[in-house]
Design a protein around this motif. Structure first.
Motif, mmCIF file in Angstrom:
data_model
loop_
_atom_site.group_PDB
_atom_site.id
_atom_site.type_symbol
_atom_site.label_atom_id
_atom_site.label_comp_id
_atom_site.label_asym_id
_atom_site.label_seq_id
_atom_site.Cartn_x
_atom_site.Cartn_y
_atom_site.Cartn_z
ATOM 1 N N LYS A 19 71.635 49.784 -84.716
ATOM 2 C CA LYS A 19 70.326 50.205 -85.194
ATOM 3 C C LYS A 19 70.476 50.847 -86.566
ATOM 4 O O LYS A 19 71.369 51.676 -86.784
ATOM 5 N N ARG B 166 67.117 46.419 -85.504
ATOM 6 C CA ARG B 166 67.938 46.538 -84.301
ATOM 7 C C ARG B 166 68.530 45.178 -83.942
ATOM 8 O O ARG B 166 67.864 44.143 -84.086
ATOM 9 N N ASN C 230 64.506 45.513 -79.056
ATOM 10 C CA ASN C 230 65.956 45.674 -79.138
ATOM 11 C C ASN C 230 66.633 44.605 -79.988
ATOM 12 O O ASN C 230 67.841 44.649 -80.190
#
Length: 681
Positions: free
Chosen positions: A290, A281, A227
């Motif tokens: 993203k 990301r 992430n």
């Protein structure tokens, strides 16, 4: 990430993958040790879910495409050589080679638009099982994030950036099966270098061996985390094979052909896929971004003969469908996390999806793979832009909504060998969607979903005015066809150690227009409607034992008055799977899976139906040492002589004076075993 209530770290870890979801909220729940991650508070419908790498690794798969059967209700079959794209069935659809089942691998679309053989062509033979970290699936057009081909369902496969352990495998099996693979992810320059290589050969059970040869490779460099980080990935795949296409039932009944014989021994093909992609990301407490981009080169040479000597009694009806394309695209999305007090929080996501396909394909008459005549040659440039806005809001502890709208614009440009079939066209569509989730009450959630979706038609059909074979005038087809979906469902974990989902749905299409690559023209279908029921249950009574049962039933009909009948040929009606999985039972692990693929109407009046197919397969693993294990896979353990696919149409064999309408089928493999040695380090 802000949550309504504090959660233990062990529980929060189960939901790292939720960063890809619109809903950013997690609720308290009862943990089932070693069980699948709960989808309560995460999923937006009862028919959406996620399958972990651990569950996927225990499945026995004859071909990589069968990985999609991990999504409840999906059936994956084959009607030709192993290197050819699979046939897919879901929610009352015969999805052919992928139409209305959107499939993505690592941010790249797998479906190929305006393809020589079939719209939405989905070839998963480049899939690398050892790298697959997760399969996320959803059904129905209920998310603004999903665009083309996603009306029946979507599947997103994610590769790992880093492997827990490096792995090397060597496998052998019946029918000339040999596979070796090597994968690892050493640290390099502050990041991770993932590599994977695969070589495979398989003859299959056919009289003329498939001689399928596959070379597959992946190379990725990544930094950061899933992430918060970035990666760049290169992939390369090449396969070649012989095909044993479907054969007529009358030839088997009379003893003219064996179950695994072929009528044209020169069918087959070659496929290649080469790609370069990147994903970036960034996630903070208040936002998530993203961006991804990809460049894909696909190529296919396919030689088929389904009618044998119907059109040409002397030379036969073989034809070729070459397809060369370069696909480029970029996706970008940004999410704002907003919190209002202790009870209300909201995510607002905006996104854009851009794709362009530059395609050269055609249709030719051939004999023994030698070109004789040209039916059509085309250069297609198809580009699309999709924009979406989606809001996910938790209004209270027992109510959340996901509302979105999507706008898509397509442009088609076709340069054909026939000027009357050349031209430009465009199409636009707006697709709203809404999901309302109630609960949880007693570890139970209720879902109501409604939305519009679409699939694109082949670009050639949007501009063509003349049938390339007959020369007769034809009507042009719309570029985009709308679908309308409605679903009600429930998900419960009220019973200890048990997860259950149940859903009722309806899906309408304004028209099922498709481009028939085998004929080089567009085939118009009437509006359609499908009703269905789906049930999925997962039970883990012991740490080392889990039980799965999935079942689905669909009713598919043409809407309106159809003199030939209202049944949709090939529409799947009933499917089911039952599985027992063992893990961590000392050195032992394994799974046993029973699959039911129900009968289907083969003609509009339902007077001819296929037979059901029932297969039993499984895998047993034994850990010889801490880092070495031996695995035995078995397919069709009951050795049934069922069909993988069945069609009903006219054909003529060489010694026949007239054509015959008949069922044509492709058999499933006989009882087959494969043994694999796996080494980790």
């Amino acid at each position: 990430m802000s949550m309504l209530r504090p959660l233990p770290c062990a529980l929060a870890a189960l939901f790292v993958h939720a960063s890809a979801q619109a809903d950013d909220f997690v609720i308290q729940r009862v943990l089932i040790e070693g069980a699948r991650a709960s989808q309560l508070g995460i999923a937006e419908s009862a028919s959406a879910g996620s399958v972990s790498q651990k569950d996927l690794a225990l499945r026995a798969m004859y071909s990589p495409g069968e990985l999609l059967e991990a999504a409840p209700g999906v059936i994956v079959s084959q009607h030709s050589g192993q290197g050819k794209a699979n046939q897919f069935y879901l929610r009352g659809f015969n999805l052919d080679h992928g139409t209305d089942l959107a499939t993505w691998i690592d941010g790249m679309p797998v479906n190929q638009r305006s393809h020589a053989h079939g719209q939405g062509w989905t070839d998963l033979n480049f899939l690398f099982p050892e790298l697959t970290a997760r399969l996320d699936y959803a059904k129905g057009p209920y998310s603004a994030r999903q665009g083309d081909f996603a009306s029946a369902g979507s599947a997103t496969i994610t590769y790992a950036n880093r492997l827990v352990q490096n792995v090397a495998t060597v496998g052998i099996g019946q029918d000339g099966f040999v596979r070796t693979a090597l994968a690892g992810s050493p640290e390099l320059a502050g990041g991770s270098l993932l590599y994977a290589l695969e070589v495979l050969h398989n003859d299959g059970p056919f009289t003329r061996p498939d001689d399928y040869r596959k070379f597959n490779g992946v190379l990725r460099y990544s930094r950061g985390y899933a992430n918060n980080g970035w990666s760049v990935t290169a992939m390369a795949y090449r396969g070649s094979w012989n095909s044993t296409d479907q054969i007529p039932q009358r030839a088997v009944d009379t003893g003219l052909l064996d179950h695994f014989d072929a009528l044209d021994p020169t069918d087959g093909g070659m496929a290649g896929r080469y790609s370069l992609s990147g994903i970036w990301r960034r996630t903070t407490a208040d936002s998530a971004s993203k961006v991804s981009a990809y460049l894909i080169r696909n190529q296919l040479d396919l030689y088929s003969n389904f009618t044998y000597f119907l059109e040409d009694p002397v030379g036969g009806d073989q034809f070729s469908q070459p397809d060369r394309r370069v696909t480029t695209g970029a996706d970008a999305s940004h999410t704002w996390h907003m919190h209002r007090g202790d009870q209300m929080a909201s995510d607002l996501t905006v996104g854009a999806q851009l794709q362009s396909d530059n395609v050269f394909n055609g249709l030719y008459d051939t004999r023994a793979r030698r070109r004789l005549a040209t039916t059509r040659e085309d250069h297609v440039v198809e580009s699309s832009l999709g924009l979406f806005v989606e809001n996910a809001t938790r209004w209270s502890e027992v109510l959340r909504t996901v509302a979105g709208v999507r706008a898509d614009s397509y442009r088609f440009k076709v340069a054909s060998d026939r000027p009357e079939n050349s031209g430009r066209s465009s199409a636009r569509l707006v697709s709203p969607s809404l999901s309302v989730i109630f609960g949880p009450w007693a570890q139970t959630e209720f879902y109501a979903n409604v939305g519009n979706g679409f699939h694109s038609n082949d670009a050639r059909g949007t501009v063509a005015t003349v049938d390339p074979k007959s020369g007769e005038a034809i009507r042009q087809t719309p570029g985009l066809v709308r679908s309308h979906g409605l679903e009600f469902g429930v998900r419960t974990e009220a019973i200890p150690k048990n997860q259950t989902t149940f859903s009722l749905y309806r899906l309408d299409f304004d028209s099922e227009l498709t481009f028939v690559g085998d004929a080089g023209t567009t085939e118009a279908g009437a509006p359609s409607r499908r009703y269905g029921i789906e049930f999925s249950n997962y039970y883990k009574p012991l740490k080392w034992l889990s039980v799965d049962f999935d079942a689905a039933f669909a009713r598919a009909r043409w809407r309106g008055d159809a003199p030939e009948g209202s049944y949709i040929p090939g529409a799947v009606e009933g499917v089911a799977q039952f599985a027992l999985t063992i893990d961590r039972l000392g050195p032992w692990s394994g799974a046993l899976r029973l699959r039911y693929f129900g009968p289907r109407p083969l003609v509009e009046d339902n007077s001819v139906r296929s037979k059901a197919s029932v297969t039993l397969g499984g895998r047993v693993g034994y850990r010889i040492a801490k880092d070495v294990r031996l695995e035995l896979e078995g397919f069709n353990l009951a050795n049934r002589r069922d069909a993988s696919v069945s069609y009903y149409y006219a054909s003529r064999m060489q010694d026949e004076s007239v054509a015959h309408e008949d069922v044509h089928f492709h058999p499933i493999e006989p009882r087959t075993f494969r043994l694999t040695l796996v080494k980790n380090w």
